[in-house]
Structures are given as structure tokens and as C-alpha cells.
Motif scaffolding. Structure first.
Motif, PDB file in Angstrom:
ATOM      1  N   SER A  61       0.810  -1.224   0.000  1.00  0.00           N
ATOM      2  CA  SER A  61       0.000   0.000   0.000  1.00  0.00           C
ATOM      3  C   SER A  61       0.846   1.279   0.000  1.00  0.00           C
ATOM      4  O   SER A  61       0.290   2.371  -0.033  1.00  0.00           O
ATOM      5  CB  SER A  61      -0.935  -0.004   1.212  1.00  0.00           C
ATOM      6  OG  SER A  61      -0.198  -0.201   2.387  1.00  0.00           O
ATOM      7  N   GLY A  62       2.168   1.142   0.020  1.00  0.00           N
ATOM      8  CA  GLY A  62       3.019   2.325  -0.106  1.00  0.00           C
ATOM      9  C   GLY A  62       3.414   2.954   1.217  1.00  0.00           C
ATOM     10  O   GLY A  62       3.947   4.062   1.231  1.00  0.00           O
ATOM     11  N   LEU A  63       3.168   2.270   2.334  1.00  0.00           N
ATOM     12  CA  LEU A  63       3.512   2.842   3.635  1.00  0.00           C
ATOM     13  C   LEU A  63       4.865   2.381   4.146  1.00  0.00           C
ATOM     14  O   LEU A  63       5.397   2.946   5.091  1.00  0.00           O
ATOM     15  CB  LEU A  63       2.442   2.464   4.674  1.00  0.00           C
ATOM     16  CG  LEU A  63       1.097   3.155   4.532  1.00  0.00           C
ATOM     17  CD1 LEU A  63       0.121   2.631   5.572  1.00  0.00           C
ATOM     18  CD2 LEU A  63       1.244   4.659   4.673  1.00  0.00           C
ATOM     19  N   VAL A  64       5.386   1.333   3.544  1.00  0.00           N
ATOM     20  CA  VAL A  64       6.695   0.811   3.955  1.00  0.00           C
ATOM     21  C   VAL A  64       7.588   0.769   2.720  1.00  0.00           C
ATOM     22  O   VAL A  64       7.140   0.385   1.632  1.00  0.00           O
ATOM     23  CB  VAL A  64       6.550  -0.611   4.567  1.00  0.00           C
ATOM     24  CG1 VAL A  64       7.913  -1.205   4.881  1.00  0.00           C
ATOM     25  CG2 VAL A  64       5.699  -0.560   5.832  1.00  0.00           C
ATOM     26  N   GLU A  93      -4.094  -0.484  12.956  1.00  0.00           N
ATOM     27  CA  GLU A  93      -4.299   0.550  13.983  1.00  0.00           C
ATOM     28  C   GLU A  93      -5.229   1.637  13.458  1.00  0.00           C
ATOM     29  O   GLU A  93      -5.276   1.886  12.268  1.00  0.00           O
ATOM     30  CB  GLU A  93      -2.955   1.195  14.349  1.00  0.00           C
ATOM     31  CG  GLU A  93      -2.000   0.252  15.046  1.00  0.00           C
ATOM     32  CD  GLU A  93      -0.659   0.922  15.329  1.00  0.00           C
ATOM     33  OE1 GLU A  93      -0.656   2.018  15.904  1.00  0.00           O
ATOM     34  OE2 GLU A  93       0.361   0.338  14.945  1.00  0.00           O
ATOM     35  N   ASN A  95      -6.062   5.002  12.340  1.00  0.00           N
ATOM     36  CA  ASN A  95      -5.151   6.043  11.857  1.00  0.00           C
ATOM     37  C   ASN A  95      -5.905   7.210  11.220  1.00  0.00           C
ATOM     38  O   ASN A  95      -5.434   7.798  10.262  1.00  0.00           O
ATOM     39  CB  ASN A  95      -4.132   5.465  10.875  1.00  0.00           C
ATOM     40  CG  ASN A  95      -4.769   4.991   9.596  1.00  0.00           C
ATOM     41  OD1 ASN A  95      -5.986   4.867   9.520  1.00  0.00           O
ATOM     42  ND2 ASN A  95      -3.975   4.752   8.575  1.00  0.00           N
ATOM     43  N   PHE A  96      -7.088   7.503  11.791  1.00  0.00           N
ATOM     44  CA  PHE A  96      -7.784   8.708  11.318  1.00  0.00           C
ATOM     45  C   PHE A  96      -7.672   9.780  12.399  1.00  0.00           C
ATOM     46  O   PHE A  96      -7.368   9.481  13.561  1.00  0.00           O
ATOM     47  CB  PHE A  96      -9.261   8.407  11.006  1.00  0.00           C
ATOM     48  CG  PHE A  96      -9.988   7.679  12.097  1.00  0.00           C
ATOM     49  CD1 PHE A  96     -10.475   8.343  13.196  1.00  0.00           C
ATOM     50  CD2 PHE A  96     -10.174   6.306  12.017  1.00  0.00           C
ATOM     51  CE1 PHE A  96     -11.134   7.678  14.205  1.00  0.00           C
ATOM     52  CE2 PHE A  96     -10.834   5.616  13.027  1.00  0.00           C
ATOM     53  CZ  PHE A  96     -11.316   6.304  14.116  1.00  0.00           C
ATOM     54  N   SER A  97      -7.925  11.016  11.997  1.00  0.00           N
ATOM     55  CA  SER A  97      -7.877  12.107  12.967  1.00  0.00           C
ATOM     56  C   SER A  97      -9.096  12.000  13.872  1.00  0.00           C
ATOM     57  O   SER A  97     -10.235  12.107  13.404  1.00  0.00           O
ATOM     58  CB  SER A  97      -7.878  13.452  12.247  1.00  0.00           C
ATOM     59  OG  SER A  97      -8.029  14.478  13.199  1.00  0.00           O
ATOM     60  N   ILE A  98      -8.859  11.793  15.156  1.00  0.00           N
ATOM     61  CA  ILE A  98      -9.973  11.548  16.078  1.00  0.00           C
ATOM     62  C   ILE A  98     -10.832  12.794  16.290  1.00  0.00           C
ATOM     63  O   ILE A  98     -11.933  12.701  16.807  1.00  0.00           O
ATOM     64  CB  ILE A  98      -9.464  11.025  17.444  1.00  0.00           C
ATOM     65  CG1 ILE A  98      -8.427  11.983  18.036  1.00  0.00           C
ATOM     66  CG2 ILE A  98      -8.897   9.625  17.311  1.00  0.00           C
ATOM     67  CD1 ILE A  98      -8.001  11.635  19.444  1.00  0.00           C
ATOM     68  N   PHE A  99     -10.315  13.952  15.893  1.00  0.00           N
ATOM     69  CA  PHE A  99     -11.074  15.188  16.084  1.00  0.00           C
ATOM     70  C   PHE A  99     -11.995  15.497  14.903  1.00  0.00           C
ATOM     71  O   PHE A  99     -12.849  16.365  14.982  1.00  0.00           O
ATOM     72  CB  PHE A  99     -10.119  16.369  16.313  1.00  0.00           C
ATOM     73  CG  PHE A  99      -9.203  16.152  17.481  1.00  0.00           C
ATOM     74  CD1 PHE A  99      -9.712  16.105  18.769  1.00  0.00           C
ATOM     75  CD2 PHE A  99      -7.849  15.963  17.298  1.00  0.00           C
ATOM     76  CE1 PHE A  99      -8.873  15.878  19.862  1.00  0.00           C
ATOM     77  CE2 PHE A  99      -7.000  15.740  18.379  1.00  0.00           C
ATOM     78  CZ  PHE A  99      -7.512  15.688  19.661  1.00  0.00           C
ATOM     79  N   GLU A 100     -11.801  14.797  13.796  1.00  0.00           N
ATOM     80  CA  GLU A 100     -12.639  15.019  12.610  1.00  0.00           C
ATOM     81  C   GLU A 100     -13.950  14.254  12.755  1.00  0.00           C
ATOM     82  O   GLU A 100     -14.018  13.219  13.423  1.00  0.00           O
ATOM     83  CB  GLU A 100     -11.921  14.531  11.344  1.00  0.00           C
ATOM     84  CG  GLU A 100     -10.605  15.212  11.060  1.00  0.00           C
ATOM     85  CD  GLU A 100     -10.759  16.571  10.392  1.00  0.00           C
ATOM     86  OE1 GLU A 100     -11.879  16.904   9.953  1.00  0.00           O
ATOM     87  OE2 GLU A 100      -9.756  17.298  10.330  1.00  0.00           O
ATOM     88  N   ILE A 105     -14.145  12.625   7.535  1.00  0.00           N
ATOM     89  CA  ILE A 105     -13.017  11.702   7.332  1.00  0.00           C
ATOM     90  C   ILE A 105     -13.180  10.996   5.985  1.00  0.00           C
ATOM     91  O   ILE A 105     -12.219  10.870   5.219  1.00  0.00           O
ATOM     92  CB  ILE A 105     -12.945  10.675   8.489  1.00  0.00           C
ATOM     93  CG1 ILE A 105     -12.481  11.377   9.772  1.00  0.00           C
ATOM     94  CG2 ILE A 105     -12.016   9.511   8.142  1.00  0.00           C
ATOM     95  CD1 ILE A 105     -12.624  10.550  11.035  1.00  0.00           C
ATOM     96  N   GLN A 109     -10.972  11.725   2.512  1.00  0.00           N
ATOM     97  CA  GLN A 109     -10.205  10.641   1.896  1.00  0.00           C
ATOM     98  C   GLN A 109     -10.530  10.539   0.403  1.00  0.00           C
ATOM     99  O   GLN A 109      -9.647  10.366  -0.429  1.00  0.00           O
ATOM    100  CB  GLN A 109     -10.517   9.309   2.594  1.00  0.00           C
ATOM    101  CG  GLN A 109      -9.657   8.138   2.148  1.00  0.00           C
ATOM    102  CD  GLN A 109      -8.194   8.289   2.551  1.00  0.00           C
ATOM    103  OE1 GLN A 109      -7.854   9.129   3.382  1.00  0.00           O
ATOM    104  NE2 GLN A 109      -7.330   7.498   1.960  1.00  0.00           N
ATOM    105  N   ARG A 156     -13.786   4.081   4.918  1.00  0.00           N
ATOM    106  CA  ARG A 156     -12.788   4.998   4.347  1.00  0.00           C
ATOM    107  C   ARG A 156     -11.995   4.333   3.227  1.00  0.00           C
ATOM    108  O   ARG A 156     -11.736   4.941   2.187  1.00  0.00           O
ATOM    109  CB  ARG A 156     -11.842   5.480   5.456  1.00  0.00           C
ATOM    110  CG  ARG A 156     -10.926   6.599   5.039  1.00  0.00           C
ATOM    111  CD  ARG A 156      -9.926   6.935   6.124  1.00  0.00           C
ATOM    112  NE  ARG A 156      -9.070   5.798   6.426  1.00  0.00           N
ATOM    113  CZ  ARG A 156      -8.103   5.806   7.334  1.00  0.00           C
ATOM    114  NH1 ARG A 156      -7.889   6.881   8.047  1.00  0.00           N
ATOM    115  NH2 ARG A 156      -7.365   4.741   7.549  1.00  0.00           N
TER     116      ARG A 156
END
Lengths: 325, 257
Positions: A61-64, A93, A95-100, A105, A109, A156
Motif C-alpha cells: 500500500s506504499g507505507l513501507v 491501527e 489512523n484517522f484524525s480523532i477530532f474530525e 473523514i 479521503q 474509508r
């Protein structure tokens, strides 16, 4: 399924060839793994903690950042703009902004994937309703329960209608009811054509849902095969029998080979292909009525523990071969 | 990604950043307004009248451009460094990293967000200054170029800080120990021509001096340093930081394992 075995006409959703990754400090996460996932497949990537599953999914997925080797998504190099457009990732885990807010969200995306806002709003409504989150659309991420957060991650990942959905332990910590509804939803997606790669610790789910499987441990692929063929390799299976009458722990009171667990429960272990008829006949002769029968351990779990546990490692060394169908 | 999709992605990230500025306005907009009002009151009304004119302008008129610039650069920097690091900390940065947005677009989105906050705060401080001194404009074009480039430079610098930061302390170290001293010594409150020659030469190594003076030139038509030289420094810093930020995000430094 190894790349060489893939049908020439079948399109690969994911092709991984000799993929290697060593983290700083010298930890070898992937030691030259290779496997393919066909378009439309429901593929299980299983392994114990630290086996290399999340690293593999991260590279896809491009994260590593990969060390060496190839990872191609629908023919595009993993991490490229084209490959990313095809993939939806449900990470392990949150990994979204918990304040949004939930709806924001999803719409954001979609925006990152270049979707028009009006279309994104419609798509988020559809997904939130399907996943039972519509009532929570204006709630902040931090106000959601664990199960709801997991569902939000799925919604998402699906906003841009990916062709390949990568699920990294998507049901961890989720109650049974929520888990079932999530699997029902994901199965529907797969039937509609979305390729799914699943990493989970719930092996019975992988056994029920997935068509193909790869088992990874210590950065190497131990098995890469069709689920049905793989399950057939179970050599012995143990069943638990619920008995109406009291059973005694002596030769006259139980069939040979059976173990008394308690006065109404027996455990019998049968070899592959042996069947349970002999056991049932023996019980019948002794006047014992079987009220229920279930496998003590599901077959996938049995194979998984055998391969990745200490015994499995010894067996692998002894045979010198990986299991591959 | 086609150009139209890239534009939507950019607007999404910019919208998210600007939305954040207004959502937490008590942390983003209000502090600068209060601080600058105090500066105007103390240096403008209480002390300013007793200080002699600076290069033909009242003291309060002299410090207004510097105070506006100070608000612009600190807010541009703080917005990007804290927002980017916050996204890293929550791992929500992965939303961008798994998307097909190219690295330069991610940099553009965050930078534009930082610039938006810097310019909004700059506008607020300018409006407050009107209560203390009438607006003088020598060259609008110089004002616009300097304020836009300065906010861009400090947004890009804030992004660099956000990329490298491992903990919240790392986000506050640079503003406290680097930006604030450089800003206060960058000619906001005084003309460097008042300093001994040695300190004048040392002050010329401070890039903020050129930004403040260029901006002041736009308002008052006076500057301690060549305005064209300041412009060149700004453009060089802007391009250098842009290239560095794009490179770091492309390589996934402190973002990808």
C-alpha cells in the motif's frame, strides 16, 4: 499460488516476487517472499505476530519502503500513483484524525483520491448506511466505539471504490455480532468483484471466507496454496463428543483411543481418511448415545500452529520443503 | 492522477487545514491578535510617543510592518509544523501516504494551509494596527510579494520541522530557540543602522532582517538592506525548502519505515 502457476489468462491483482525488507537495526522482516493473488480472489495472509504480514501489506500500500524485490498491483509498481489508486487499505491501527467528524473523514479521503465532493458525499452516505454508521456521521472519531472505528476504517478504504481491498486484522477487538456483519459486508464486496487480501488472527474466519492462503513466518512463506487443498493436508483431527450417559475412564467404559474429558465428554483423535463410523459403532455397542460432535480445533488452526509453532519448525527443517500445492 | 483530480486533492487538503485553523481559532488566531495589540499599546501608545522618529516615521508606524511580518511568519511556521506533526502522531498522515497524491501536492497543500493562516493573522494584525496608526502604503506590489513569499518560506520550514519531529517538544524547540531570537534581532523594533558596525554585519546574516525590511519598504518606502537582495534571498529559501520538503516526503523520511 506461485507466479509460475498462474493461468496466463487470469489477471493478477497482486504479484510479489523475492520481496525483502530489513529494518534499521538489522531485523529481517521479509526474507525473499513470493506469492500472487488473482483478481477476484479472497486471499488470506496468515502468520504469527511479527511474521511479516503488516510489512508486506505496508509495502503493497506504499507505507513501507521495500528493501528489494518486486511488488506489483494490477501490473503497477506498488507505491506508484497507479497502484495506490487501485488499493484500499484497512490498517491494523486506527489512523484517522480523532477530532474530525465521521463524514468529513470519508469525504476528505475521497478528495485525496481526486473525487468530486458531491460524489464523495453520496458515496459516504451509501457506505455509512451499509455499515450502520449513518447515525454517527456527525460524531467525532473519538466518540466512536471500537467496533464503529473498525467499520469507519473499512468505509474509508472503500470511498474510492478500490479494486483491491487490503485488510490488516480488521476485526481485532470487535464483538461477535459486529464481526459477523463486517464479514457479511466484505463477502458481498468480494462477490461483486473486489479482490480481498485478509490478515487475521481469527483463523476460523479465514478458513470460512478465503479461497487461497499464504502462511508467513519469520519473513518467509511457509505455505502458499488453495485453502481447500491446504485443509486436506491435516493428518489427524480431534473431535469432542457429548455423551448422554455417564462414561467411565476404563477400557470397558469407553471406545479404544478415546479420552475421557469428564463423565459426559469424550475426545477421539482420528487419522486423515479414517472417518468416525468406527467410533460411533463402538459407542453404540457400549450403549452410549452421542448428543453432539464438534472438532476440537479447526483444521486451519491445527495446520497453522503446526507450521509456525516449535513442532512445525522442526517438521519444516526435517522435510526440507515448504508446503505448497 | 489527472490535473482536475490533483486540483481537487489540493483543495481537500487546503480545506482541511483552513478548517482546522477556524475550528481551533482560540489557539490559532486569537493569541497573535492579543499579543500584537499589546505590542501596539505598549510600544505605540505608552512608550512610542517618547521615542524619537525612526527614519522620518513615528516609532509606532516604524514597527507596524515588522509586527505584521512577525505574526505572519510565526503563524505560518506554527501551523504547518504542529498540524503535520499532529497528523504524524495520530498516524492520520497515512491517509495521504496511501492516496495517489504526489509528494509535491502534499507539500503544496500543507504549505498553502500554513500560508492561509499566516495571511489571515497578518490581515487581523493589520486591522488592529489601524486603531493606532493610519495605513501608509509605498508599494502594494512589494508588500504582497514579501508577505506571500515570507509565509511560503516559513510554511515550508514548518513542514521540515514537522517531518523531522519525533515528539511534541521538537515542534516547539525551533520557534522558541531559533525563530523568536532571529525575529526580535531582525529589525522589527529598531533600525540596524543604530547598531555598531560589527552588529550590523552580523545582523545581515539573519534572513528575517531582509523580510522585515522588504515588507517595511512596501509600507513606508524605507529599508536598512537592499530590497532586491531580500527578494533574492526569499526566492532562494523558498525554492530550496520546497525541493527539500518534496524530496523528504518522496523518500518517506520519518514517515515510512
Amino acid at each position: 499460488m506461485t507466479p509460475g502457476m498462474m493461468s496466463e489468462t487470469a489477471e493478477a491483482a497482486l504479484e510479489i516476487t523475492d520481496l525483502r525488507k530489513t529494518y534499521p537495526g538489522g531485523v529481517v522482516a521479509l526474507d525473499g517472499i513470493s506469492f500472487s493473488v488473482l483478481k477476484g480472489d479472497f486471499f488470506a495472509l496468515l502468520g504469527p505476530n511479527g511474521a511479516g504480514k503488516s510489512t508486506t501489506m505496508g509495502i503493497v500500500s506504499g507505507l513501507v519502503v521495500r528493501g528489494s524485490g518486486l511488488a506489483r498491483v494490477f501490473g503497477h509498481d506498488a507505491g506508484s500513483v497507479e497502484a495506490k489508486s487501485c488499493i484500499g487499505l484497512v490498517p491494523q491501527e486506527f489512523n484517522f484524525s480523532i477530532f474530525e467528524k465521521v463524514e468529513d473523514i470519508l469525504v476528505q479521503q475521497a478528495g485525496y483520491f481526486g473525487m468530486p465532493r458531491r460524489y464523495a458525499l453520496g458515496r459516504s452516505e451509501t457506505l455509512l448506511k451499509k455499515l450502520g454508521l449513518w447515525e454517527k456521521r456527525h460524531a467525532q472519531g473519538l466518540k466512536l466505539s471500537g467496533g464503529m472505528k473498525r467499520k469507519l476504517l473499512i468505509a474509508r478504504a472503500l470511498m474510492h471504490e478500490p479494486r483491491l481491498l487490503v485488510l490488516d486484522e480488521p476485526t481485532a477487538g470487535v464483538d461477535v455480532e459486529t464481526r459477523r456483519s463486517m464479514w457479511e459486508f466484505i463477502t458481498t464486496l468480494n462477490k461483486a468483484g473486489t479482490t480481498i487480501i485478509l490478515s487475521t488472527h481469527y483463523l476460523e474466519e479465514a478458513e470460512q471466507l478465503c479461497k487461497n492462503i499464504a502462511i508467513i513466518d519469520n519473513g518467509t512463506i511457509l505455505a502458499d496454496t488453495n485453502m481447500r487443498d491446504f485443509l486436506r493436508t491435516v493428518a489427524r483431527e480431534t473431535y469432542v463428543l457429548d455423551i448422554e450417559q455417564k462414561v467411565t475412564d476404563d477400557a470397558s467404559g469407553r471406545p479404544s483411543g478415546a479420552v475421557v474429558v469428564d463423565e459426559h465428554t469424550l475426545e477421539v483423535t482420528v487419522a486423515k481418511g479414517e472417518g468416525l463410523n468406527t467410533i460411533f459403532k463402538s459407542l453404540d455397542k457400549k450403549g452410549l448415545t452421542v448428543l453432539g460432535c464438534r472438532a476440537k480445533q479447526n483444521r486451519l488452526e491445527q495446520l497453522f500452529v503446526g507450521m509456525t509453532g516449535e513442532n512445525g519448525k522442526e517438521a519444516k527443517t526435517g522435510s526440507g520443503d515448504k508446503v505448497s500445492a | 492522477m489527472r490535473a482536475a483530480q490533483q486540483w481537487r486533492a489540493f483543495l481537500t487538503l487546503l480545506g482541511k487545514e483552513v478548517g482546522r485553523v477556524f475550528r481551533i481559532w482560540t489557539q490559532t488566531l486569537l493569541p497573535s491578535a492579543i499579543t500584537m495589540t499589546l505590542y501596539f499599546v505598549i510600544f505605540g501608545s505608552f512608550i512610542g510617543d517618547r521615542i524619537q522618529d525612526m527614519q522620518g516615521h513615528s516609532y509606532v508606524a516604524f514597527i507596524v510592518p515588522g509586527l505584521i511580518m512577525m505574526a505572519v511568519l510565526t503563524n505560518s511556521y506554527a501551523n504547518v509544523s504542529s498540524s503535520f506533526f499532529g497528523n504524524k502522531f495520530q498516524k492520520s498522515i497515512e491517509e495521504l501516504l496511501v492516496s495517489p497524491m504526489p509528494s509535491w501536492l502534499i507539500v503544496a497543500g500543507y504549505t498553502a494551509g500554513g500560508m492561509a493562516r499566516g495571511l489571515i493573522v497578518g490581515a487581523i494584525v493589520t486591522a488592529i494596527s489601524l486603531f493606532f496608526v493610519p495605513l501608509q502604503v509605498h508599494a502594494w506590489s512589494v508588500i504582497v510579494v514579501f508577505v506571500v513569499l515570507t509565509s511560503a518560506v516559513f510554511s515550508l520550514a514548518g513542514l521540515l520541522n514537522g517531518i523531522y519531529a519525533r515528539k511534541f517538544d521538537d515542534v516547539s524547540i525551533v520557534p522558541t530557540f531559533v525563530l523568536t531570537p532571529l525575529t526580535y534581532l531582525g529589525g522589527v523594533f529598531y533600525s540596524v543602522t543604530l547598531l555598531p558596525l560589527v552588529w550590523q554585519q552580523i545582523s545581515r546574516l539573519n534572513p528575517i532582517l531582509y523580510m522585515v525590511n522588504g515588507f517595511r519598504y512596501g509600507f513606508l518606502g524605507i529599508s536598512d538592506v537592499p530590497v532586491a537582495g531580500g527578494l533574492m534571498i526569499l526566492i532562494t529559501l523558498c525554492l530550496g525548502l520546497l525541493v527539500l520538503d518534496v524530496y523528504l516526503i518522496e523518500k518517506g523520511v520519518r514517515l515510512k519505515s
